[in-house]
Write a protein that holds these residues in place. Structure first.
Motif, PDB file in Angstrom:
ATOM      1  N   GLN A   4      30.918  38.963  38.702  1.00  0.00           N
ATOM      2  CA  GLN A   4      31.352  37.928  37.765  1.00  0.00           C
ATOM      3  C   GLN A   4      32.823  37.611  38.018  1.00  0.00           C
ATOM      4  O   GLN A   4      33.574  38.464  38.500  1.00  0.00           O
ATOM      5  N   PRO A   5      33.266  36.402  37.673  1.00  0.00           N
ATOM      6  CA  PRO A   5      34.681  36.074  37.857  1.00  0.00           C
ATOM      7  C   PRO A   5      35.564  37.004  37.025  1.00  0.00           C
ATOM      8  O   PRO A   5      35.170  37.416  35.936  1.00  0.00           O
ATOM      9  N   PRO A   6      36.752  37.316  37.515  1.00  0.00           N
ATOM     10  CA  PRO A   6      37.658  38.184  36.768  1.00  0.00           C
ATOM     11  C   PRO A   6      38.211  37.459  35.531  1.00  0.00           C
ATOM     12  O   PRO A   6      38.451  36.250  35.577  1.00  0.00           O
ATOM     13  N   PHE A  10      41.042  33.258  33.814  1.00  0.00           N
ATOM     14  CA  PHE A  10      41.025  32.351  32.680  1.00  0.00           C
ATOM     15  C   PHE A  10      42.188  32.566  31.721  1.00  0.00           C
ATOM     16  O   PHE A  10      42.316  31.873  30.727  1.00  0.00           O
ATOM     17  N   GLU A  11      43.047  33.534  32.014  1.00  0.00           N
ATOM     18  CA  GLU A  11      44.212  33.782  31.174  1.00  0.00           C
ATOM     19  C   GLU A  11      45.328  32.814  31.533  1.00  0.00           C
ATOM     20  O   GLU A  11      45.493  32.435  32.683  1.00  0.00           O
ATOM     21  N   THR A  58      38.472  27.860  38.755  1.00  0.00           N
ATOM     22  CA  THR A  58      38.242  27.229  37.451  1.00  0.00           C
ATOM     23  C   THR A  58      38.030  25.726  37.607  1.00  0.00           C
ATOM     24  O   THR A  58      37.871  25.022  36.623  1.00  0.00           O
ATOM     25  N   VAL A  59      38.022  25.236  38.831  1.00  0.00           N
ATOM     26  CA  VAL A  59      37.824  23.809  39.089  1.00  0.00           C
ATOM     27  C   VAL A  59      36.348  23.461  38.897  1.00  0.00           C
ATOM     28  O   VAL A  59      35.482  24.066  39.525  1.00  0.00           O
ATOM     29  N   GLU A  60      36.082  22.498  38.010  1.00  0.00           N
ATOM     30  CA  GLU A  60      34.697  22.066  37.808  1.00  0.00           C
ATOM     31  C   GLU A  60      34.248  21.226  38.992  1.00  0.00           C
ATOM     32  O   GLU A  60      35.034  20.487  39.567  1.00  0.00           O
ATOM     33  N   ASN A  61      32.981  21.332  39.336  1.00  0.00           N
ATOM     34  CA  ASN A  61      32.445  20.580  40.467  1.00  0.00           C
ATOM     35  C   ASN A  61      31.031  20.130  40.102  1.00  0.00           C
ATOM     36  O   ASN A  61      30.200  20.931  39.697  1.00  0.00           O
ATOM     37  N   ARG A  95      47.183  27.534  40.747  1.00  0.00           N
ATOM     38  CA  ARG A  95      47.762  28.870  40.873  1.00  0.00           C
ATOM     39  C   ARG A  95      46.745  29.799  41.515  1.00  0.00           C
ATOM     40  O   ARG A  95      45.550  29.677  41.289  1.00  0.00           O
ATOM     41  N   MET A  96      47.243  30.687  42.339  1.00  0.00           N
ATOM     42  CA  MET A  96      46.408  31.725  42.916  1.00  0.00           C
ATOM     43  C   MET A  96      46.561  32.943  42.016  1.00  0.00           C
ATOM     44  O   MET A  96      47.659  33.275  41.587  1.00  0.00           O
ATOM     45  N   VAL A  97      45.469  33.575  41.703  1.00  0.00           N
ATOM     46  CA  VAL A  97      45.494  34.750  40.837  1.00  0.00           C
ATOM     47  C   VAL A  97      45.403  35.970  41.730  1.00  0.00           C
ATOM     48  O   VAL A  97      44.465  36.115  42.512  1.00  0.00           O
TER      49      VAL A  97
END
Length: 101
Positions: A4-6, A10-11, A58-61, A95-97
Motif C-alpha cells: 500500500q502507499p506510505p 499524503f502528509e 498522488t497525481v490522479e490519472n 515533491r519527492m517523498v
C-alpha cells in the motif's frame, strides 16, 4: 498481500507527490513476472531481466472516464508521457517523498 502507499505520501499535501516503491516492484515481480508464480503470463517473460522502477503518486490519472491505477512506460522525454509523467515534470508543486532514514 499487495503493498500500500506510505502514509507519508499524503502528509503535508500541497500539489503532487511521488515516492519510490521498491516494495511494489518486488511484489509485481513475485506475483506476475516470476515463471513459478500462479499468475505468470508468458507474454511478460521479457520483463524477467528488465530494470523496472515504480513510484507511488498522488497525481490522479483517468482516461475516458475510467480511473487508471497503473501503467507501464518506456523512459521518454517529458511531454511524451501521460498524466503521471506530466505531474512529475511540472517541478513546482511537486515533491519527492523520502521514506526511511
Amino acid at each position: 498481500m499487495r503493498p500500500q502507499p506510505p502514509t507519508e505520501l499524503f502528509e503535508d499535501f500541497s500539489g503532487c507527490a511521488f515516492a519510490a516503491a521498491p516494495e511494489l516492484e518486488a511484489w509485481a515481480r513475485d506475483t506476475f513476472i516470476d515463471p513459478d508464480s500462479d499468475m505468470f503470463n508468458p507474454d511478460h517473460a521479457h520483463l524477467i531481466p528488465a530494470s523496472i522502477g515504480m513510484l507511488w503518486t498522488t497525481v490522479e490519472n483517468s482516461r475516458k472516464g475510467r480511473t487508471v491505477i497503473g501503467q507501464a512506460e518506456m523512459g521518454q522525454p517529458a511531454g511524451m508521457m501521460g498524466k503521471w509523467g506530466e505531474g512529475e515534470s511540472r517541478g513546482a508543486g511537486t515533491r519527492m517523498v523520502r521514506l526511511g532514514p
